[in-house]
Design a protein around this motif. Structure first.
Motif, PDB file in Angstrom:
ATOM      1  N   HIS A 191       0.919  -0.727  -0.112  1.00 18.07           N
ATOM      2  CA  HIS A 191       0.494   0.403  -0.122  1.00 18.07           C
ATOM      3  C   HIS A 191       0.968   1.276   0.078  1.00 18.07           C
ATOM      4  O   HIS A 191       0.144   2.267  -0.206  1.00 18.07           O
ATOM      5  N   ARG A 192       2.027   1.542   0.424  1.00 17.64           N
ATOM      6  CA  ARG A 192       3.463   2.544   0.458  1.00 17.64           C
ATOM      7  C   ARG A 192       3.279   2.505  -1.233  1.00 17.64           C
ATOM      8  O   ARG A 192       2.900   3.792  -1.374  1.00 17.64           O
ATOM      9  N   ARG A 206       1.452   1.695  -3.702  1.00 14.80           N
ATOM     10  CA  ARG A 206       0.296   2.311  -4.277  1.00 14.80           C
ATOM     11  C   ARG A 206       0.207   3.916  -4.496  1.00 14.80           C
ATOM     12  O   ARG A 206      -0.515   4.435  -4.616  1.00 14.80           O
ATOM     13  N   HIS A 207       0.148   4.818  -2.828  1.00 18.17           N
ATOM     14  CA  HIS A 207       0.334   5.860  -2.082  1.00 18.17           C
ATOM     15  C   HIS A 207       0.949   6.403  -3.466  1.00 18.17           C
ATOM     16  O   HIS A 207       0.022   7.530  -3.404  1.00 18.17           O
ATOM     17  N   SER A 267      -3.661   7.689  -5.888  1.00 20.66           N
ATOM     18  CA  SER A 267      -4.252   8.153  -4.408  1.00 20.66           C
ATOM     19  C   SER A 267      -3.829   9.318  -4.034  1.00 20.66           C
ATOM     20  O   SER A 267      -5.402   9.511  -2.658  1.00 20.66           O
ATOM     21  N   THR A 311      -7.399   4.995   3.467  1.00 23.68           N
ATOM     22  CA  THR A 311      -6.300   5.084   1.963  1.00 23.68           C
ATOM     23  C   THR A 311      -5.500   4.242   1.904  1.00 23.68           C
ATOM     24  O   THR A 311      -5.134   4.112   3.099  1.00 23.68           O
ATOM     25  N   ASP A 312      -4.333   4.863   1.149  1.00 28.82           N
ATOM     26  CA  ASP A 312      -2.975   3.388   0.831  1.00 28.82           C
ATOM     27  C   ASP A 312      -2.098   4.238   1.866  1.00 28.82           C
ATOM     28  O   ASP A 312      -1.781   3.473   2.052  1.00 28.82           O
ATOM     29  N   ARG A 353      -3.607   3.170   5.446  1.00 28.71           N
ATOM     30  CA  ARG A 353      -3.763   1.280   6.208  1.00 28.71           C
ATOM     31  C   ARG A 353      -1.920   1.620   5.686  1.00 28.71           C
ATOM     32  O   ARG A 353      -1.607  -0.259   6.531  1.00 28.71           O
ATOM     33  N   SER A 354      -1.065   1.263   4.557  1.00 29.24           N
ATOM     34  CA  SER A 354       0.563   1.020   4.622  1.00 29.24           C
ATOM     35  C   SER A 354       1.032   1.752   6.180  1.00 29.24           C
ATOM     36  O   SER A 354       2.050   0.686   6.990  1.00 29.24           O
TER      37      SER A 354
END
Length: 659
Positions: free
Chosen positions: A309-310, A312-313, A318, A336-337, A340-341
């Motif tokens: 998720h990092r 994807r952020h 995003s 959110t990414d 979430r990360s």
């Protein structure tokens, strides 16, 4: 001990075009022979044109290198050419106090004057200086400056009277000054532009403060201050407070107590409870039993999830998603990414801590704590708990005094010391507590629900503008009973050490923009999106990435050579334990609810500092130089640069004062 100036050899990367290499060579040759101080006067565009560099925007490598080189020479670096490239040598700090102050002042003025040349800033200043109708009066910002001749004459006539200056604290918010019709923040901003360094907003918390004079018709401005989010890591401050990780753990090792054991257990539990896990359970990353009996496999899955998720952020979609979410939609922000990360990473760490350290704290006892110190893995986890606690509370119970000073003519009376004392007074502490008694954005986004953090301050830190000579914080101490505390306790600004002279304040906006663009085009693996929660100092991280994209040594180039003295004001007796959260209640050295604190501090300042200065003729004469008649020559007026196409403000448009 001062670090020696370390030369660095700079050249363009091997993949730079021949045209870029030649352009950089011509520029460095010109800069090497430039008189000291001439680069800042002429500006970046002058040197780019002189080096016959064309279409610079289409050459991002050269653009980043050229702007950086010009800024370095602006700051006093020298250039020497050799076969391997161009050797840049930083300036040596002068042993002479006044010369060193002049050097630092010149460096600061480069960025300040760059800012004051901006059309938006000039329009703001000009609008503040022109008269406007307020009620039945025409007023301007000059009504908030005190004429130095009038003040000097009044002090001569009054002798030891304290009625000539009546200071009080005014917290700057969204309201308007009733006496002038100006927005309070516009008043604060105008006078902030008179400082030696450029005005910049501070990320995180910030509470501007005006110190005004009720003895004048319009309550003229004596000085200004700002309480803001602190620098997260300052070794000298952390050690002085006693909460530096290794220092604290050594104290605990030699004196383990049940209170510390209970605190560690509470910290582990609260860290886990304040992490939103519904989506992690729904997505199969966790099972309910994993929260009470975690395994290495679960911790590994969480870390993989955090990394996924990092990455994807850092996608543009995003980023837009995060910015469009309302602040109080905590579950939406949590999922959110970015968060979430952060949640997966934090939960992995917390479960690992619980697995290793928890066995020694069930139940929490001094004996169990002693046994934990004999286990190297448990000691490692204790370090993580302490670091996490400090990281969580450093931004809530500690603040920095990021702006503090007096304006003319009050500055001649050492009113900077008055402003410093009032900036840590009961009214300011109470206002800060009320302003920030609200959900923490990051903690609430991590928890998916509102989380309140402690808003009562324990410590306020600051730095001097210069690393040598006298400072307004020197000898700035007062009996605590001035602010409602114990008369046997001395409060004030303690010298903690010296700063590391590291940052980005010596780089212009042109350079930062060029470095950011280069790092983006070169495909930096780390992206800075200016989103709250990503991390501290986005400007510093952007500049570092850009310098790295050039292949240049960021650590050396980020040393701005402006060492400053660190100061701190402890506000509570239980500084270490309250700051870490071991003690739930602060043991204040003052009375935070004292209503007449402004008056008592003002009386102390007048007797301790002002009266002595006001008795000196040289001080009174210097005050008289600040005049509010045309042409206006006043030290509290913003010094807009003239020349290089910049015109002076038409004095005919200014109000007329006849005093």
């Amino acid at each position: 001990m001062k670090e020696e100036a370390k030369p660095v050899t700079l050249r363009l990367p091997a993949d730079a075009s021949r045209q870029e290499q030649q352009g950089f060579a011509r520029l460095c040759t010109l800069l090497a022979s430039a008189p000291v101080g001439s680069t800042g006067v002429n500006g970046h565009e002058h040197w780019i044109q002189a080096a016959k560099i064309k279409k610079l925007y289409e050459q991002p490598l050269l653009a980043a290198a050229a702007h950086t080189a010009i800024d370095l020479v602006d700051q006093g670096w020298t250039i020497r050419t050799d076969k391997s490239g161009y050797t840049f040598t930083p300036p040596l700090a002068s042993g002479d106090r006044e010369r060193e102050k002049a050097r630092v002042r010149r460096q600061e003025h480069l960025r300040r004057d760059e800012q004051l040349r901006q059309s938006s800033v000039r329009r703001f200043v000009e609008n503040m200086e022109r008269t406007h109708q307020h009620g039945d009066r025409l007023v301007s910002i000059f009504n908030l400056m005190r004429d130095g001749r009038e003040l000097a004459d009044a002090l001569e006539r009054a002798g030891a009277s304290t009625d000539i200056i009546k200071p009080y604290v005014q917290i700057v918010d969204a309201s308007t000054c009733e006496l002038t019709g100006f927005k309070l923040h516009d008043i604060w901003r105008y006078f902030r532009h008179t400082w030696s360094n450029a005005y910049a907003t501070v990320p995180g918390r910030s509470m501007p403060i005006l110190i005004r004079d009720a003895a004048t018709e319009f309550h003229t401005v004596i000085g200004l201050a700002a309480i803001s989010s602190p620098v997260v890591q300052i070794a000298e401050r952390d050690h002085w407070m006693g909460w530096e990780t290794d220092q604290f753990l050594e104290q605990v090792r030699t004196n383990p107590t049940v209170d510390i054991a209970c605190w560690l257990a509470r910290r582990i539990n609260s860290q886990q409870e304040e992490i939103y896990v519904d989506d992690l359970l729904r997505d199969g990353i966790l099972q309910p039993t994993d929260l009470t009996a975690p395994t290495p496999e679960v911790i590994a899955r969480l870390r993989d999830d955090a990394e996924r998720h990092r990455q994807r952020h850092h996608q543009a979609s995003s980023i837009r998603e995060v910015r469009n979410i309302e602040r109080n939609a905590w579950v939406d922000r949590a999922t959110t990414d970015l968060f979430r990360s952060k949640r997966s990473s934090a939960l992995a760490e917390t479960l690992e801590i619980s697995t290793v350290l928890g066995v020694y704290l069930s139940p929490p006892t001094a004996e169990g704590l002693t046994k934990a110190f004999s286990d190297s893995k448990a000691r490692t986890q204790m370090r993580r708990v302490v670091r996490r606690a400090r990281g969580e509370r450093v931004g809530t119970v500690i603040a920095d005094l990021t702006v503090c000073g007096a304006v003319a003519p009050y500055s001649a009376l050492t009113a900077g010391k008055l402003v410093g004392a009032l900036a840590v007074s009961p009214q300011v502490l109470t206002a800060y507590r009320k302003k920030y008694a609200r959900p923490s954005e990051i903690a609430s986004a991590m928890a998916g629900r509102p989380i309140l953090r402690e808003p009562r301050l324990s410590f306020i830190g600051t730095t001097s503008l210069y690393g040598t000579g006298s400072s307004q914080y020197n000898r700035l101490f007062w009996p605590a009973d001035v602010m409602g505390g114990n008369s046997n306790v001395r409060m004030g600004f303690h010298e903690l050490g010296r700063s590391r002279s590291f940052g980005t304040s010596h780089f212009s906006s042109e350079t930062v923009d060029a470095l950011v663009r280069l790092s983006t085009l070169r495909g930096s693996l780390v992206r800075v999106n200016n989103l709250f929660g990503e991390g501290v100092s986005p400007r510093l991280r952007k500049v570092r990435l850009g310098i790295a994209a050039l292949g240049w040594p960021a650590n050396e180039l980020l040393k701005h050579g402006r060492e400053r003295i660190l100061y701190g004001v402890p506000l509570v007796a239980n500084l270490r334990d309250y700051s870490l959260g071991i003690d739930e209640e602060p043991e204040y050295l003052i009375n935070p609810e004292l209503p007449e604190a402004d008056t008592r501090v003002a009386e102390w300042w007048f007797e301790r500092w002002c009266h002595q200065r006001a008795a000196r003729q040289d001080v009174l004469e210097s005050m008289r130089s600040h005049r509010l008649v045309r042409p206006v020559r006043h030290g509290a007026r913003v010094p807009l640069p003239i020349g290089d196409g910049m015109q002076a403000i038409d004095e005919e448009m200014l109000p007329i004062f006849t005093t």
